[in-house]
Write a protein that holds these residues in place. Structure first.
Motif, PDB file in Angstrom:
ATOM      1  N   ILE A  37      74.854  54.504  44.794  1.00  0.00           N
ATOM      2  CA  ILE A  37      76.198  54.226  44.286  1.00  0.00           C
ATOM      3  C   ILE A  37      76.339  54.727  42.852  1.00  0.00           C
ATOM      4  N   SER A  38      75.298  54.532  42.037  1.00  0.00           N
ATOM      5  CA  SER A  38      75.339  55.000  40.650  1.00  0.00           C
ATOM      6  C   SER A  38      75.497  56.507  40.588  1.00  0.00           C
ATOM      7  N   ARG A  39      74.715  57.225  41.383  1.00  0.00           N
ATOM      8  CA  ARG A  39      74.802  58.697  41.374  1.00  0.00           C
ATOM      9  C   ARG A  39      76.162  59.155  41.876  1.00  0.00           C
ATOM     10  N   GLN A  95      75.745  68.438  48.867  1.00  0.00           N
ATOM     11  CA  GLN A  95      74.979  67.264  48.472  1.00  0.00           C
ATOM     12  C   GLN A  95      75.831  66.254  47.696  1.00  0.00           C
ATOM     13  N   HIS A  96      76.646  66.736  46.767  1.00  0.00           N
ATOM     14  CA  HIS A  96      77.471  65.840  45.948  1.00  0.00           C
ATOM     15  C   HIS A  96      78.536  65.155  46.800  1.00  0.00           C
ATOM     16  N   GLU A  97      79.153  65.913  47.683  1.00  0.00           N
ATOM     17  CA  GLU A  97      80.203  65.356  48.538  1.00  0.00           C
ATOM     18  C   GLU A  97      79.631  64.303  49.486  1.00  0.00           C
ATOM     19  N   ARG A  98      78.472  64.602  50.047  1.00  0.00           N
ATOM     20  CA  ARG A  98      77.853  63.648  50.972  1.00  0.00           C
ATOM     21  C   ARG A  98      77.447  62.369  50.242  1.00  0.00           C
ATOM     22  N   LEU A  99      77.000  62.508  49.013  1.00  0.00           N
ATOM     23  CA  LEU A  99      76.617  61.348  48.219  1.00  0.00           C
ATOM     24  C   LEU A  99      77.820  60.430  47.990  1.00  0.00           C
ATOM     25  N   ALA A 118      78.536  56.605  49.539  1.00  0.00           N
ATOM     26  CA  ALA A 118      78.816  55.416  48.737  1.00  0.00           C
ATOM     27  C   ALA A 118      80.082  54.715  49.214  1.00  0.00           C
ATOM     28  N   ILE A 119      81.094  55.498  49.578  1.00  0.00           N
ATOM     29  CA  ILE A 119      82.334  54.914  50.102  1.00  0.00           C
ATOM     30  C   ILE A 119      82.070  54.243  51.443  1.00  0.00           C
ATOM     31  N   LEU A 120      81.235  54.862  52.262  1.00  0.00           N
ATOM     32  CA  LEU A 120      80.889  54.258  53.549  1.00  0.00           C
ATOM     33  C   LEU A 120      80.134  52.945  53.346  1.00  0.00           C
ATOM     34  N   SER A 121      79.270  52.878  52.335  1.00  0.00           N
ATOM     35  CA  SER A 121      78.512  51.645  52.102  1.00  0.00           C
ATOM     36  C   SER A 121      79.443  50.480  51.779  1.00  0.00           C
ATOM     37  N   ALA A 122      80.491  50.739  50.982  1.00  0.00           N
ATOM     38  CA  ALA A 122      81.462  49.695  50.672  1.00  0.00           C
ATOM     39  C   ALA A 122      82.277  49.321  51.904  1.00  0.00           C
TER      40      ALA A 122
END
Length: 375
Positions: free
Chosen positions: A33-35, A104-108, A112-116
């Motif tokens: 989430i931080s990254r 890589q950046h887009e997937r990250l 994070a949005i999916l985790s929320a």
């Protein structure tokens, strides 16, 4: 440096003021989430995804559920945390995300949005800091759509990206244990000493304080199904064991100085408190070792009740850092503002602000801010 950075609020605020910052956390979900917060993704891409989600959701609903790959969406748990409809939608959502050509950046960021999203569509209670399910009746009535929640959160992030200027400072996130901070930073390429340490260490061990690992594992179990997403799958117990106080390797007979905690020899929490304080001291030694002479350290802490007695963590940290050559320059007590957890919780999950409730425990209302200078 924030050696207990969580989801990086502190270091992002510092980077917004031009500082070069490093955050460390042992939880892989917190680091993801931080990254994601500092990754550079154009909002236009997110708006394109937002536009096609309704069509993708309709296609998924038209297909039979058994066409989707069967996935274990919550690992290592005996009870269900998602309704059947939510499990089907999450599986379809994962299938679609894995088909996208994201860098890589887009997937990250999407991860994070999916985790929320996962947290919001689960049976987790919102009014507890521990992992408790909503009631049986509430679970029967529960209705949530991962597609809709994901789209709403994606939209919110897209607009936030548009109105947020680039950070003038640098941010680096390191996943690892603060008890090994010096070697961890060196292996990550962070070889310079720090001018400022600003952090709020845990107030107690993870398992009994906030179930940090248990909460994170709900999202990690889903995120592990995303292709090429660099996040390690850890069960809740595994995360708790690597947090401060989680190893439980100290001697069962070790006593805790009564200046810090007044629980006696027969208090069942004694060993847990001793292990936690041992790990806090190791972390203080490591933090002091990566600071410049003349550098400043600010610790925000509080006094949690353990085994019926307050743990004077602030006094322990003062003594531990002074042994490492840091001088206490100032300290103040303030009320915890904008408190996100209830003032009274119940150990069994029957939370509320009713003091007479059986099993109710008052939570922390004040925090101590301690300032040090390295001599």
């Amino acid at each position: 440096l924030d050696p207990f950075c969580g989801t990086a609020r502190t270091i992002i605020a510092a980077a917004a003021r031009g500082a070069s910052t490093v955050g460390v956390d042992v939880n892989p979900l917190a680091c993801l989430i931080s990254r994601a917060k500092v990754t550079k993704v154009p909002s236009a891409l997110l708006f394109k995804l937002i536009d096609v989600i309704p069509e993708q959701a309709e296609r998924a609903a038209a297909r039979r559920s058994n066409e989707f790959e069967k996935r274990e969406l919550v690992a290592g748990r005996k009870v269900q945390w998602f309704s059947l409809s939510v499990r089907r939608e999450l599986s379809a959502l994962l299938t679609w995300l894995n088909e996208l050509r994201l860098d890589q950046h887009e997937r990250l960021l999407v991860g994070a949005i999916l985790s929320a999203t996962v947290r919001e569509v689960s049976f987790c209670r919102d009014d507890q800091w521990k992992l408790h399910r909503i009631s049986k009746l509430a679970r029967r009535r529960f209705s949530a759509s991962p597609w809709l929640v994901f789209r709403r959160r994606l939209t919110s992030v897209a607009y936030e990206i548009e109105r947020t200027p680039p950070l003038p400072g640098a941010v680096q996130i390191v996943t690892g244990n603060t008890r090994n901070l010096a070697s961890l930073l060196a292996s990550s390429g962070c070889r310079e000493l720090f001018d400022v340490v600003l952090t709020s260490p845990p107030y107690g061990d993870s398992r009994t304080t906030v179930q940090y690992g248990a909460m994170s594992s709900i999202s990690l179990a889903v995120l592990r199904h995303m292709k090429a997403l660099d996040v390690g799958m850890m069960l809740g117990g595994e995360i708790d064991r690597v947090c401060l106080g989680g190893a439980m390797s100290c001697d069962k007979q070790i006593m805790v100085d009564r200046r810090y905690w007044r629980g006696g020899r027969n208090n069942e929490a004694r060993r847990r408190v001793a292990q936690f304080l041992q790990d806090v001291e190791l972390s203080c030694v490591q933090v002091a070792s990566v600071m410049k002479r003349g550098g400043t350290a600010v610790f925000v802490t509080s006094r949690r009740r353990v085994g019926g007695w307050r743990l004077h963590l602030d006094e322990f940290i003062v003594d531990a850092l002074e042994r490492e050559g840091l001088k206490l320059c100032g300290g103040e007590t303030r009320r915890i503002i904008m408190k996100r957890t209830p003032f009274v919780i119940d150990r069994q999950g029957r939370s509320g602000n009713r003091k007479a409730e059986r099993g109710a425990v008052r939570t922390m209302r004040e925090e101590r801010i301690l300032s040090f200078r390295k001599l």
